[in-house]
Write a protein that holds these residues in place. Structure first.
Motif, PDB file in Angstrom:
ATOM      1  N   GLN A 118       0.802  -1.229   0.000  1.00  0.00           N
ATOM      2  CA  GLN A 118       0.000   0.000   0.000  1.00  0.00           C
ATOM      3  C   GLN A 118       0.834   1.278   0.000  1.00  0.00           C
ATOM      4  O   GLN A 118       0.499   2.235  -0.680  1.00  0.00           O
ATOM      5  CB  GLN A 118      -0.995   0.034   1.173  1.00  0.00           C
ATOM      6  N   SER A 119       1.919   1.326   0.764  1.00  0.00           N
ATOM      7  CA  SER A 119       2.752   2.535   0.802  1.00  0.00           C
ATOM      8  C   SER A 119       4.153   2.182   1.286  1.00  0.00           C
ATOM      9  O   SER A 119       4.334   1.214   2.035  1.00  0.00           O
ATOM     10  CB  SER A 119       2.148   3.592   1.734  1.00  0.00           C
ATOM     11  N   GLY A 120       5.134   2.961   0.837  1.00  0.00           N
ATOM     12  CA  GLY A 120       6.501   2.759   1.290  1.00  0.00           C
ATOM     13  C   GLY A 120       6.896   3.724   2.390  1.00  0.00           C
ATOM     14  O   GLY A 120       8.073   3.860   2.712  1.00  0.00           O
ATOM     15  N   THR A 155       2.228  -6.607  -5.757  1.00  0.00           N
ATOM     16  CA  THR A 155       1.773  -5.781  -4.635  1.00  0.00           C
ATOM     17  C   THR A 155       0.722  -4.778  -5.079  1.00  0.00           C
ATOM     18  O   THR A 155       0.433  -4.642  -6.278  1.00  0.00           O
ATOM     19  CB  THR A 155       2.967  -5.044  -3.988  1.00  0.00           C
ATOM     20  N   ASP A 156       0.155  -4.064  -4.101  1.00  0.00           N
ATOM     21  CA  ASP A 156      -0.745  -2.931  -4.346  1.00  0.00           C
ATOM     22  C   ASP A 156      -0.076  -1.676  -3.797  1.00  0.00           C
ATOM     23  O   ASP A 156       0.543  -1.712  -2.730  1.00  0.00           O
ATOM     24  CB  ASP A 156      -2.084  -3.104  -3.614  1.00  0.00           C
ATOM     25  N   ILE A 157      -0.219  -0.567  -4.511  1.00  0.00           N
ATOM     26  CA  ILE A 157       0.289   0.726  -4.056  1.00  0.00           C
ATOM     27  C   ILE A 157      -0.827   1.760  -4.194  1.00  0.00           C
ATOM     28  O   ILE A 157      -1.488   1.825  -5.236  1.00  0.00           O
ATOM     29  CB  ILE A 157       1.503   1.192  -4.880  1.00  0.00           C
ATOM     30  N   TYR A 169       5.635   9.992  -0.971  1.00  0.00           N
ATOM     31  CA  TYR A 169       5.479   9.403  -2.302  1.00  0.00           C
ATOM     32  C   TYR A 169       6.809   8.846  -2.804  1.00  0.00           C
ATOM     33  O   TYR A 169       6.872   7.728  -3.342  1.00  0.00           O
ATOM     34  CB  TYR A 169       4.939  10.450  -3.273  1.00  0.00           C
ATOM     35  N   SER A 172       7.696   5.550  -1.354  1.00  0.00           N
ATOM     36  CA  SER A 172       7.037   4.431  -2.046  1.00  0.00           C
ATOM     37  C   SER A 172       7.795   4.072  -3.320  1.00  0.00           C
ATOM     38  O   SER A 172       7.966   2.892  -3.648  1.00  0.00           O
ATOM     39  CB  SER A 172       5.584   4.786  -2.380  1.00  0.00           C
ATOM     40  N   MET A 176       9.595   0.407  -4.227  1.00  0.00           N
ATOM     41  CA  MET A 176       9.347  -0.339  -5.462  1.00  0.00           C
ATOM     42  C   MET A 176      10.658  -0.657  -6.189  1.00  0.00           C
ATOM     43  O   MET A 176      10.836  -1.755  -6.728  1.00  0.00           O
ATOM     44  CB  MET A 176       8.412   0.452  -6.373  1.00  0.00           C
ATOM     45  N   ILE A 184       2.703  -4.608 -10.321  1.00  0.00           N
ATOM     46  CA  ILE A 184       2.107  -3.759  -9.287  1.00  0.00           C
ATOM     47  C   ILE A 184       0.722  -3.300  -9.729  1.00  0.00           C
ATOM     48  O   ILE A 184       0.526  -2.922 -10.884  1.00  0.00           O
ATOM     49  CB  ILE A 184       2.985  -2.513  -9.027  1.00  0.00           C
ATOM     50  N   SER A 186      -1.492  -0.288  -9.075  1.00  0.00           N
ATOM     51  CA  SER A 186      -1.350   1.056  -8.516  1.00  0.00           C
ATOM     52  C   SER A 186      -2.675   1.806  -8.618  1.00  0.00           C
ATOM     53  O   SER A 186      -3.321   1.798  -9.676  1.00  0.00           O
ATOM     54  CB  SER A 186      -0.253   1.817  -9.274  1.00  0.00           C
TER      55      SER A 186
END
Length: 204
Positions: A118-120, A155-157, A169, A172, A176, A184, A186
Motif C-alpha cells: 500500500q505505501s513505502g 503488490t498494491d500501491i 510518495y 514508495s 518499489m 504492481i 497502482s
C-alpha cells in the motif's frame, strides 16, 4: 459479575469460531477434491479474512495462519495435476511456516505471492492502520526469496492517501525500486463511506 459473564461469553465465542474454522478446513478440502475430480487445473483461495480471525484467535493461543497452513497441506496432497494460488495475504500473516509449506509442495502450490504493501512510508502506513513498518515488509520479502527462490511477488500501491507528502510518495518509489516487484496494482486514493480515511480532508 459482568466481567465474569463477559469472559465466559468470549470463551464460548472463541470456541465457536475455532470449531467453524476446523469445519471450513475440512469442507474446503472436500470442495477442492471434487473440483480436481472434475478436471479443474487452476484454483484460487481467497483468504482476506485471515487477519481478522488471527486477531480473535490470538486470545485463545491459536493462530489462524497455522490452520491455513494445514488447509494448504490437505489440498496439496490431493492426487492430480493442478495449481493452487491464494490471495491476498496481509504482510503481517506471511509466516515462515506458510513459506515452508509452499516450498515443500511446490508441484501444487504456485510460487506467486501477492503482498499488498500500500505505501513505502511508515507515516502513511500508520495512518492506514496497517500494523507493520516498511522494514518489517522488507524482511518478509527477504524471507520469501530465501524459502522460495525465483518466486513471483506482486503488490498494491495507493498514491494520494490523505496526508501523503512528496517525500512520502518518493519513499514508495524507493521501496518499489528496491523490491523490484514482478508487477504492481497502482491506485489513486478514493474515499470509501464509513471508513476513517473518508473523514480526512487532505487527499488528492
Amino acid at each position: 459479575y459482568i466481567f465474569r459473564w463477559s469472559f465466559l461469553f468470549f470463551l464460548w465465542l472463541s470456541n465457536m469460531i475455532l470449531f467453524s474454522l476446523i469445519l471450513l478446513d475440512l469442507n474446503l478440502s472436500k470442495i477442492f477434491f471434487c473440483a480436481i475430480s472434475e478436471s479443474f487445473e487452476d484454483a484460487f483461495i481467497i483468504n482476506l479474512l485471515l487477519s481478522i480471525f488471527d486477531k480473535i484467535l490470538d486470545h485463545v493461543f491459536i493462530q489462524f495462519s497455522e490452520i491455513f497452513d494445514e488447509l494448504l497441506k490437505h489440498i496439496a496432497i490431493i492426487e492430480g495435476d493442478f495449481w493452487i494460488r491464494f490471495i491476498s495475504p496481509h504482510p503481517e500473516d506471511m509466516s515462515i511456516g506458510l513459506l515452508k509449506v509452499m516450498a515443500d509442495y511446490k508441484d501444487k502450490l504456485c510460487h506467486w505471492i501477492h503482498l499488498p504493501v500500500q505505501s513505502g512510508s511508515d507515516h502513511i502506513l500508520e495512518l492506514m492502520n496497517r500494523q507493520y513498518t516498511v522494514s518489517k515488509f522488507m524482511k518478509t520479502v527477504e524471507e520469501i526469496r530465501q524459502y522460495l527462490p525465483g518466486a513471483t511477488i506482486s503488490t498494491d500501491i495507493i498514491v494520494g492517501f490523505p496526508g501523503e507528502t512528496e517525500e512520502n510518495y518518493l519513499e514508495s518509489r524507493k521501496l518499489m525500486e528496491e523490491v523490484e516487484f514482478d508487477f504492481i496494482y497502482s491506485f489513486i486514493f478514493s474515499p470509501r463511506k464509513h471508513t476513517k480515511a473518508s473523514t480526512f480532508t487532505d487527499s488528492c
